[in-house]
Design a protein around this motif. Structure first.
Motif, PDB file in Angstrom:
ATOM      1  N   ALA A 173       0.830  -1.188   0.000  1.00  0.00           N
ATOM      2  CA  ALA A 173       0.000   0.000   0.000  1.00  0.00           C
ATOM      3  C   ALA A 173       0.865   1.240   0.000  1.00  0.00           C
ATOM      4  O   ALA A 173       2.003   1.241   0.469  1.00  0.00           O
ATOM      5  CB  ALA A 173      -0.913  -0.003   1.229  1.00  0.00           C
ATOM      6  N   PRO A 175       1.698   4.593   1.579  1.00  0.00           N
ATOM      7  CA  PRO A 175       1.416   5.204   2.865  1.00  0.00           C
ATOM      8  C   PRO A 175       0.979   6.640   2.718  1.00  0.00           C
ATOM      9  O   PRO A 175       1.286   7.295   1.736  1.00  0.00           O
ATOM     10  CB  PRO A 175       2.764   5.105   3.602  1.00  0.00           C
ATOM     11  N   GLN A 229     -12.258   0.271   3.075  1.00  0.00           N
ATOM     12  CA  GLN A 229     -12.313  -0.595   4.249  1.00  0.00           C
ATOM     13  C   GLN A 229     -12.260   0.271   5.512  1.00  0.00           C
ATOM     14  O   GLN A 229     -11.566   1.296   5.547  1.00  0.00           O
ATOM     15  CB  GLN A 229     -11.153  -1.603   4.271  1.00  0.00           C
ATOM     16  N   ASP A 231     -11.453  -0.420   9.496  1.00  0.00           N
ATOM     17  CA  ASP A 231     -10.950  -1.399  10.467  1.00  0.00           C
ATOM     18  C   ASP A 231     -10.906  -2.811   9.872  1.00  0.00           C
ATOM     19  O   ASP A 231     -11.285  -3.796  10.517  1.00  0.00           O
ATOM     20  CB  ASP A 231     -11.806  -1.378  11.736  1.00  0.00           C
ATOM     21  N   GLY A 232     -10.472  -2.891   8.607  1.00  0.00           N
ATOM     22  CA  GLY A 232     -10.329  -4.187   7.954  1.00  0.00           C
ATOM     23  C   GLY A 232     -11.586  -4.745   7.350  1.00  0.00           C
ATOM     24  O   GLY A 232     -11.535  -5.784   6.679  1.00  0.00           O
ATOM     25  N   SER A 255      -8.833   2.696  11.613  1.00  0.00           N
ATOM     26  CA  SER A 255      -7.918   2.374  10.507  1.00  0.00           C
ATOM     27  C   SER A 255      -8.723   2.342   9.210  1.00  0.00           C
ATOM     28  O   SER A 255      -9.691   1.572   9.091  1.00  0.00           O
ATOM     29  CB  SER A 255      -7.229   1.028  10.746  1.00  0.00           C
ATOM     30  N   ALA A 257      -8.700   2.042   4.922  1.00  0.00           N
ATOM     31  CA  ALA A 257      -8.043   1.738   3.641  1.00  0.00           C
ATOM     32  C   ALA A 257      -8.628   2.669   2.597  1.00  0.00           C
ATOM     33  O   ALA A 257      -9.839   2.646   2.340  1.00  0.00           O
ATOM     34  CB  ALA A 257      -8.258   0.282   3.259  1.00  0.00           C
ATOM     35  N   LEU A 264      -3.267   2.228  -3.066  1.00  0.00           N
ATOM     36  CA  LEU A 264      -4.063   2.072  -1.858  1.00  0.00           C
ATOM     37  C   LEU A 264      -3.266   2.643  -0.689  1.00  0.00           C
ATOM     38  O   LEU A 264      -2.102   2.289  -0.484  1.00  0.00           O
ATOM     39  CB  LEU A 264      -4.381   0.594  -1.605  1.00  0.00           C
ATOM     40  N   SER A 265      -3.885   3.547   0.057  1.00  0.00           N
ATOM     41  CA  SER A 265      -3.254   4.163   1.215  1.00  0.00           C
ATOM     42  C   SER A 265      -3.947   3.686   2.486  1.00  0.00           C
ATOM     43  O   SER A 265      -5.144   3.384   2.482  1.00  0.00           O
ATOM     44  CB  SER A 265      -3.340   5.689   1.132  1.00  0.00           C
ATOM     45  N   THR A 266      -3.196   3.628   3.542  1.00  0.00           N
ATOM     46  CA  THR A 266      -3.734   3.273   4.854  1.00  0.00           C
ATOM     47  C   THR A 266      -3.592   4.491   5.769  1.00  0.00           C
ATOM     48  O   THR A 266      -2.483   5.004   5.956  1.00  0.00           O
ATOM     49  CB  THR A 266      -2.994   2.074   5.452  1.00  0.00           C
ATOM     50  N   ASN A 268      -4.407   5.835   9.569  1.00  0.00           N
ATOM     51  CA  ASN A 268      -4.766   5.493  10.941  1.00  0.00           C
ATOM     52  C   ASN A 268      -5.044   6.786  11.690  1.00  0.00           C
ATOM     53  O   ASN A 268      -4.174   7.668  11.769  1.00  0.00           O
ATOM     54  CB  ASN A 268      -3.653   4.697  11.622  1.00  0.00           C
TER      55      ASN A 268
END
Length: 274
Positions: A173, A175, A229, A231-232, A255, A257, A264-266, A268
């Motif tokens: 992913a 960041p 997404q 939290d997954g 969190s 996605a 794709l970035s994550t 938090n």
């Protein structure tokens, strides 16, 4: 004195010799052969003359100055001039902005993320109606074609925002930008970020984000981001939007996605209080 007719005829026939047709034909063939041999000798001995030289045309190479002037005016990527619409079309005058394009090379179809005059982004497949009387007709890698009352018009991809830097290494992913993310407040997220479902093939596949205030950028989001997404858990129904809004409270850790262009970035988030 009278000569009998019979005796005169016998004398005439004795003076006319019989014709040898075989010898006549032989002499004609010999004469024709002589003429052809003479023509062949003439063709071999006669110079080319006005027909020009035997060798082909030689390539003409311009000098260095001419080549430099030629290639200095040639731009294979059309960077020197304004971008021209594809296929001789015209750029639309409608207040529409393209933020993302999905192109299916196999079927030739695809979809695009387009914002209307109100700034709200939505996903439209080829054939969908963007505005009353305006249909998405085709997509390309850098623009879309719309049908506006039977006339084809183009909308080019919005490239005013710089592309995010790729993550080091292979795959993975992308960041979020480091150093530019603050811990936002729950009230700031609810106030400065708008959420809208992304529809594809009749179902929800993500949540479009719309900037309404400074918290949008401070939280690490960029225009055109789509939350896929939380939290997954993938976003696939209206209840997922309600669940996300319910998690936005002081002290919560979320969190996300985020689909950003082709990567794709994550992100938090640790939400603060007032």
């Amino acid at each position: 004195m009278r000569v009998p007719f019979r005796s005169n005829f016998q004398g005439l026939s004795s003076r006319l010799a019989p014709i040898d047709w075989l010898r006549v034909v032989e002499k004609l063939l010999l004469g024709l052969l002589t003429v052809q041999c003479a023509r062949l000798i003439w063709a071999l001995l006669t110079p080319v003359g006005s027909f020009g030289p035997w060798e082909g045309r030689q390539a003409q190479f311009p000098n260095f100055a001419a080549r430099q002037a030629l290639f200095s005016s040639f731009d294979p990527f059309y960077r020197a001039g304004p971008q021209q619409p594809a296929n001789g079309g015209v750029v639309t005058s409608l207040a529409l902005t393209v933020y993302g394009i999905r192109l299916n090379e196999g079927s030739g179809l695809g979809s695009a993320i387009i914002a209307g005059p109100d700034g709200v982004q939505n996903s439209f497949a080829v054939g969908d109606e963007i505005l009353p009387g305006v249909l998405l007709k085709a997509v390309a890698f850098d623009h879309v074609t719309i049908d506006r009352g039977g006339a084809e018009e183009q909308i080019f991809l919005d490239q005013s925002q710089p592309a995010p830097a790729a993550a080091p290494g292979e795959g993975g992913a992308v960041p979020a930008p480091a150093g530019g993310i603050d811990n936002p407040t729950a009230d700031g997220l609810k106030r400065d970020i708008g959420f809208a479902p992304r529809m594809q093939n009749g179902r929800i596949t993500g949540l479009f984000l719309t900037a309404r205030g400074p918290t949008f950028q401070n939280a690490g989001f960029q225009p055109g981001d789509v939350i896929t997404q939380v939290d997954g858990q993938p976003v696939g129904s209206p209840s997922d939007l309600q669940a996300l809004q319910g998690k936005i409270m002081p002290g919560a850790r979320i969190s996300l996605a985020v689909e950003r262009g082709a990567g794709l970035s994550t992100i938090n988030l640790t939400l603060q209080g007032q």
